[in-house]
Design a protein around this motif. Structure first.
Motif, PDB file in Angstrom:
ATOM      1  N   THR A 123       0.885  -1.367  -0.245  1.00  0.00           N
ATOM      2  CA  THR A 123       0.519  -0.189   0.525  1.00  0.00           C
ATOM      3  C   THR A 123       0.697   0.857   0.137  1.00  0.00           C
ATOM      4  O   THR A 123       0.449   1.855  -0.341  1.00  0.00           O
ATOM      5  N   ARG A 124       2.291   1.175   0.514  1.00  0.00           N
ATOM      6  CA  ARG A 124       2.944   2.481   0.666  1.00  0.00           C
ATOM      7  C   ARG A 124       4.113   2.550  -0.693  1.00  0.00           C
ATOM      8  O   ARG A 124       4.144   3.277  -0.344  1.00  0.00           O
ATOM      9  N   SER A 125       4.754   1.155  -0.908  1.00  0.00           N
ATOM     10  CA  SER A 125       5.708   1.120  -1.840  1.00  0.00           C
ATOM     11  C   SER A 125       5.191   1.714  -3.284  1.00  0.00           C
ATOM     12  O   SER A 125       3.525   0.995  -3.636  1.00  0.00           O
ATOM     13  N   ARG A 126       6.072   2.315  -4.176  1.00  0.00           N
ATOM     14  CA  ARG A 126       5.433   2.782  -5.059  1.00  0.00           C
ATOM     15  C   ARG A 126       6.568   2.544  -6.468  1.00  0.00           C
ATOM     16  O   ARG A 126       8.037   2.675  -5.893  1.00  0.00           O
ATOM     17  N   PRO A 127       6.493   2.348  -7.657  1.00  0.00           N
ATOM     18  CA  PRO A 127       7.257   1.801  -8.666  1.00  0.00           C
ATOM     19  C   PRO A 127       8.332   3.380  -8.864  1.00  0.00           C
ATOM     20  O   PRO A 127       9.556   2.789  -9.003  1.00  0.00           O
ATOM     21  N   ALA A 128       7.466   4.365  -8.846  1.00  0.00           N
ATOM     22  CA  ALA A 128       8.690   5.482  -9.027  1.00  0.00           C
ATOM     23  C   ALA A 128       9.385   5.695  -8.393  1.00  0.00           C
ATOM     24  O   ALA A 128      10.466   6.694  -7.793  1.00  0.00           O
ATOM     25  N   PHE A 129       9.416   4.909  -7.052  1.00  0.00           N
ATOM     26  CA  PHE A 129       9.812   5.820  -5.328  1.00  0.00           C
ATOM     27  C   PHE A 129      10.818   4.798  -5.337  1.00  0.00           C
ATOM     28  O   PHE A 129      12.705   5.101  -5.491  1.00  0.00           O
ATOM     29  N   GLU A 130      10.822   3.215  -6.574  1.00  0.00           N
ATOM     30  CA  GLU A 130      12.027   2.525  -6.746  1.00  0.00           C
ATOM     31  C   GLU A 130      12.952   3.232  -7.475  1.00  0.00           C
ATOM     32  O   GLU A 130      14.469   2.548  -7.620  1.00  0.00           O
ATOM     33  N   GLU A 131      12.295   3.188  -8.359  1.00  0.00           N
ATOM     34  CA  GLU A 131      13.192   3.466  -9.588  1.00  0.00           C
ATOM     35  C   GLU A 131      13.722   5.249  -9.146  1.00  0.00           C
ATOM     36  O   GLU A 131      15.415   5.230  -9.523  1.00  0.00           O
ATOM     37  N   ALA A 132      13.558   5.661  -8.347  1.00  0.00           N
ATOM     38  CA  ALA A 132      14.565   6.867  -7.989  1.00  0.00           C
ATOM     39  C   ALA A 132      15.067   6.475  -7.149  1.00  0.00           C
ATOM     40  O   ALA A 132      17.218   6.193  -6.922  1.00  0.00           O
ATOM     41  N   ILE A 133      14.999   5.428  -6.269  1.00  0.00           N
ATOM     42  CA  ILE A 133      16.339   5.027  -5.351  1.00  0.00           C
ATOM     43  C   ILE A 133      17.518   4.381  -6.532  1.00  0.00           C
ATOM     44  O   ILE A 133      18.905   4.408  -5.578  1.00  0.00           O
ATOM     45  N   LEU A 134      17.213   3.528  -7.411  1.00  0.00           N
ATOM     46  CA  LEU A 134      18.064   3.240  -8.195  1.00  0.00           C
ATOM     47  C   LEU A 134      18.619   4.087  -8.935  1.00  0.00           C
ATOM     48  O   LEU A 134      20.229   3.946  -8.631  1.00  0.00           O
ATOM     49  N   THR A 135      18.565   5.144  -9.456  1.00  0.00           N
ATOM     50  CA  THR A 135      18.965   6.687  -9.810  1.00  0.00           C
ATOM     51  C   THR A 135      19.876   7.635  -9.248  1.00  0.00           C
ATOM     52  O   THR A 135      20.780   7.532  -9.956  1.00  0.00           O
ATOM     53  N   ASP A 136      18.800   7.420  -7.938  1.00  0.00           N
ATOM     54  CA  ASP A 136      20.186   8.475  -6.886  1.00  0.00           C
ATOM     55  C   ASP A 136      21.564   7.745  -6.500  1.00  0.00           C
ATOM     56  O   ASP A 136      22.196   8.101  -6.328  1.00  0.00           O
ATOM     57  N   LEU A 137      21.502   6.327  -5.936  1.00  0.00           N
ATOM     58  CA  LEU A 137      22.564   5.691  -5.736  1.00  0.00           C
ATOM     59  C   LEU A 137      22.977   5.302  -6.689  1.00  0.00           C
ATOM     60  O   LEU A 137      24.780   5.067  -6.477  1.00  0.00           O
ATOM     61  N   ALA A 138      22.940   5.365  -8.229  1.00  0.00           N
ATOM     62  CA  ALA A 138      24.008   5.607  -9.299  1.00  0.00           C
ATOM     63  C   ALA A 138      25.006   7.031  -9.542  1.00  0.00           C
ATOM     64  O   ALA A 138      26.420   6.599  -9.160  1.00  0.00           O
ATOM     65  N   TRP A 139      23.578   7.903  -9.573  1.00  0.00           N
ATOM     66  CA  TRP A 139      24.399   9.213  -9.565  1.00  0.00           C
ATOM     67  C   TRP A 139      25.394   9.410  -8.275  1.00  0.00           C
ATOM     68  O   TRP A 139      26.281  10.286  -7.803  1.00  0.00           O
ATOM     69  N   LEU A 140      25.202   8.624  -6.702  1.00  0.00           N
ATOM     70  CA  LEU A 140      26.083   8.703  -5.837  1.00  0.00           C
ATOM     71  C   LEU A 140      27.182   8.398  -6.508  1.00  0.00           C
ATOM     72  O   LEU A 140      28.024   7.957  -4.801  1.00  0.00           O
ATOM     73  N   GLY A 141      27.676   7.221  -7.075  1.00  0.00           N
ATOM     74  CA  GLY A 141      28.773   6.793  -7.543  1.00  0.00           C
ATOM     75  C   GLY A 141      28.438   5.091  -6.749  1.00  0.00           C
ATOM     76  O   GLY A 141      29.673   4.437  -7.672  1.00  0.00           O
ATOM     77  N   LEU A 142      27.370   4.939  -6.375  1.00  0.00           N
ATOM     78  CA  LEU A 142      27.994   2.797  -6.181  1.00  0.00           C
ATOM     79  C   LEU A 142      27.272   2.414  -6.950  1.00  0.00           C
ATOM     80  O   LEU A 142      26.490   2.591  -8.416  1.00  0.00           O
ATOM     81  N   ALA A 143      27.762   0.473  -7.108  1.00  0.00           N
ATOM     82  CA  ALA A 143      27.570  -0.048  -7.599  1.00  0.00           C
ATOM     83  C   ALA A 143      27.282  -1.040  -6.754  1.00  0.00           C
ATOM     84  O   ALA A 143      27.943  -1.536  -6.268  1.00  0.00           O
ATOM     85  N   TRP A 144      26.055  -1.777  -7.031  1.00  0.00           N
ATOM     86  CA  TRP A 144      25.671  -3.375  -6.793  1.00  0.00           C
ATOM     87  C   TRP A 144      25.139  -4.253  -7.664  1.00  0.00           C
ATOM     88  O   TRP A 144      25.460  -4.539  -8.634  1.00  0.00           O
ATOM     89  N   GLU A 145      25.637  -5.953  -6.817  1.00  0.00           N
ATOM     90  CA  GLU A 145      24.792  -6.626  -7.472  1.00  0.00           C
ATOM     91  C   GLU A 145      23.314  -6.890  -8.492  1.00  0.00           C
ATOM     92  O   GLU A 145      22.674  -6.582  -7.753  1.00  0.00           O
TER      93      GLU A 145
END
Ligand code: GLU
Length: 284
Positions: free
Chosen positions: A49-71
């Protein structure tokens, strides 16, 4: 290599990430890098009820912007409900959980009425079988709660439970810490509508993903005490923990999802370079 360092960042896609998340994610990522370890991203989206695909997409974009890479692939908790159900079934079969029909408000009232006031962690306990049957038949909503009393009986008390803190608890706790799961009261492990709740999903996943060190904010220090108990009850390994300080905003309060102006998304849009954040956190 079995003893390889494995850590994770486990955000819930229920809002935009803020500076505090960036600090957590960078702390975990850098710890993994400095130990030639693995860094895992886990999306904790059990609450549909509280999770949104847009928030998940933004998480991925934010973390990539910070220079993170994940498995890859990224584990999304909503896709693994059967794993949590199995863990809940095991606890249920041993009488360690009970159905709780009380609302949050009723529990808050119970706590207020308790002789020692609000500091007492709440404990409930199962209803009498006929009362429970009546409420089930009436279709009343309930949550599965962990029974601290039953857990203490099962383990012969909590005296033997401890975990290693490599960071700092909110009161500078560090080293070998005696777990005090009673601080959390009878926590909710599953909701009728969702099927699982935070603590249970986290301990199952940390074990499944072979996380060796959990790095997260001091706001989750109390959660660690509860999670240590669940690991003992489910026979899961205990990672070491490193809780980190919480960032404070200009008003001296810690960052939270409500502070819209401080989202990483906004900082990105304003052209703030990630290096500026990293410097701000004292991580460079
Ligand atoms: N999903 C949790 C949160 O967003 C964090 C879980 C954890 O680090 O254990 O606060």
């Amino acid at each position: 290599m079995a003893d390889r360092f494995v850590t994770r960042f486990a955000p819930s896609p229920t809002g935009w990430l803020h500076r505090g998340h960036a600090f957590s994610a960078l702390s975990a990522f850098r710890a993994a890098q400095s130990r030639a370890g693995r860094f895992i991203l886990r999306i904790e989206d059990i609450d549909a009820t509280r999770s949104r695909p847009a928030f998940e997409e933004a998480i991925l974009t934010d973390l990539a912007w910070l220079g993170l890479a994940w498995e890859q692939p990224v584990r999304r908790q909503s896709e693994h409900m059967a794993d949590y159900r199995t863990a809940l079934d095991r606890l249920q079969a041993r009488g360690l959980v009970y159905r709780c029909f009380r609302t949050r408000r009723e529990i808050a009232e119970d706590i207020e009425r308790a002789p020692h006031g609000a500091m007492e962690a709440w404990r409930g306990g199962p209803l009498a079988p006929d009362d429970e049957a009546r409420r089930l038949a009436a279709g009343e909503a309930y949550a599965w709660r962990l029974s601290l009393d039953a857990a203490a009986r099962d383990l012969g008390g909590f005296g033997a439970l401890s975990f290693i803190e490599r960071g700092n608890g909110p009161n500078h706790e560090t080293g070998l810490i005696a777990a005090r799961p009673e601080l959390g009261g009878d926590v909710v492990l599953a909701r009728k509508d969702v099927g699982v709740a935070y603590h249970l999903a986290v301990v199952v996943d940390d074990a499944l993903q072979e996380v060796t060190q959990v790095i997260r904010g001091q706001d989750l220090f109390e959660a660690t005490h509860v999670q240590r108990l669940l690991q003992a009850l489910l026979g899961l390994p205990t990672p070491t923990y490193a809780h980190h300080r919480l960032l404070l905003g200009p008003d001296g309060r810690r960052f939270a999802k409500r502070d819209r102006a401080e989202t990483l998304r906004d900082l990105r849009a304003q052209g703030v370079p990630p290096a500026q954040l990293i410097a701000e956190f004292g991580l460079d």
